[in-house]
Design a protein around this motif. Structure first.
Motif: not given
Length: 390
Positions: A237-238, A240-242, A244-245, A247-248, A316, A318, A321
């Motif tokens: 999760l850390t 993926a949050r860092r 986001p592009g 991930a999307a 969250e 994702f 991902v």
């Protein structure tokens, strides 16, 4: 040499050149060669077979045989009964090879080395890909091989098994492999892969390793190992949050390689059962062997662990991902993953390598001498069948 369309071999799988064949062949074949040369050559036909079902993977063996024939200035006629990628039953001759006994006698050892292991590995790769047709596979076998020649044989075999699964069930199959030298077997110009555990250790954190990789290879999709610190969920999760592009866009993957000595972060046996009950309750209803249960709810990279990580990512937002699984994904484990509908996108594996090496032993027997059928008692099944009996 008539064998379909073999090309001269390249790389380590080319094997010994003609002058060094004598150093690598069984000595009794050398004595046979010398004896036949003294008393008069004969035209013989060998039947080449295996004792277990396999997928035919003869290209490297035939390429080598063709090159030896060229070096010796002779010709071998090959009747390939089961072309590359075909299913072969136990005891069924894969091919018949006809030619001079003087020139063939000393080639049996090396020919069988190149054929048997490839056919069993191709069989394993096919069953894995066929059981999980919607999963992409990455060949990570090289580190488990005993030398460069074996590494090439195994990569070739995985590509053959994968191609059969694509034809038969529309599987995604093997999309690439981990080494540059054999990437061509998978239709790739380059090898695939991002980071090992060593890079995580060097960086000091999973997130920092991802940042360093992305800065070094800014245009590449990224697969991040998330088990180094035992925080598979937290670190996934850390990262993926860092990013986001990434991930999307579907260009970020997290790889589970948790060792069998511990559970994925947040899981234990009871919670693992609960995860599968939420998603695939029928998977746990029937009889399960101890090994199957370990693949489902045990420590390491299990079906429950993959489902649990997928839940956390989806919560969250994702959903795009991807999850990469590795660690012991052999045919048996892949079958359990298929039955549990494990939401894994890619599997990195070297476990299509044969586990029981005795099953890789190919065998060759001469069945004709100057056109006269003759074989040791008990091997009459190797005689050529009439076309209507095949």
């Amino acid at each position: 040499m008539d064998s379909g369309s073999p090309q001269p071999p390249k790389g380590p799988a080319a094997g010994p050149s003609d002058p060094s064949i004598a150093d690598w062949t069984d000595h009794y074949f050398l004595r046979t060669k010398a004896t036949v040369a003294r008393f008069g050559d004969a035209t013989v036909t060998y039947a080449v077979f295996m004792r277990r079902p396999v997928v035919s993977a003869p290209r490297l063996a035939l390429n080598w045989l063709s090159e030896v024939a060229r070096q010796r200035g002779t010709e071998f006629k090959v009747d390939l009964i089961y072309p590359e990628g075909k299913w072969v039953g136990a005891g069924e001759p894969i091919m018949y090879i006809t030619g001079s006994l003087v020139h063939l006698a000393d080639l049996e050892t090396i020919l069988l080395m190149k054929l048997g292991p490839a056919c069993v590995a191709a069989f394993n790769a096919f069953t894995m890909c066929a059981d999980l047709p919607n999963v992409s596979f990455l060949a990570m076998d090289a580190r488990h091989c005993a030398g460069l020649e074996m590494a090439e044989i195994m990569a070739y075999a995985a590509s053959v098994g994968s191609a059969r699964a694509k034809r038969k069930v529309g599987a995604k199959g093997f999309i690439g492999n981990a080494t540059e030298a054999t990437a061509h077997y998978f239709g790739q110009e380059h090898a695939l892969g991002t980071m090992p555990h060593a890079l995580i250790g060097y960086a000091g954190s999973t997130l920092r390793a991802a940042e360093m990789f992305h800065e070094t290879f800014p245009g590449d999709p990224m697969t991040v190992l998330v088990d180094y610190f035992g925080r598979e969920i937290t670190d996934s999760l850390t990262v993926a949050r860092r990013f986001p592009g990434l991930a999307a866009e579907g260009n970020l993957s997290v790889r589970l390689d948790t060792p069998g000595s511990r559970f994925v972060e947040g899981l234990d046996p009871t919670l693992s059962y609960a995860v599968l009950e939420r998603h695939v309750p029928r998977t746990l209803r029937g009889y399960r062997s101890e090994q199957e249960l370990r693949h489902l709810v045990g420590a390491g990279v299990t079906a429950a662990a993959i489902w649990y990580l997928r839940e956390a990512l989806n919560r969250e937002g994702f959903q795009r991902v991807k999850i990469v699984g590795s660690s012991g994904f052999d045919p048996a484990k892949c079958k359990v993953m298929a039955e549990s509908l494990a939401p894994v996108d890619v599997i990195g594996t070297g476990s299509f390598l044969p586990q029981r090496w005795t099953e890789t032993y190919a065998t060759a027997d001469i069945i004709e001498y100057d056109g006269v059928k003759r074989v040791k008692i008990g091997r009459e099944f190797l005689f050529r069948k009439a076309d209507g009996d095949r």
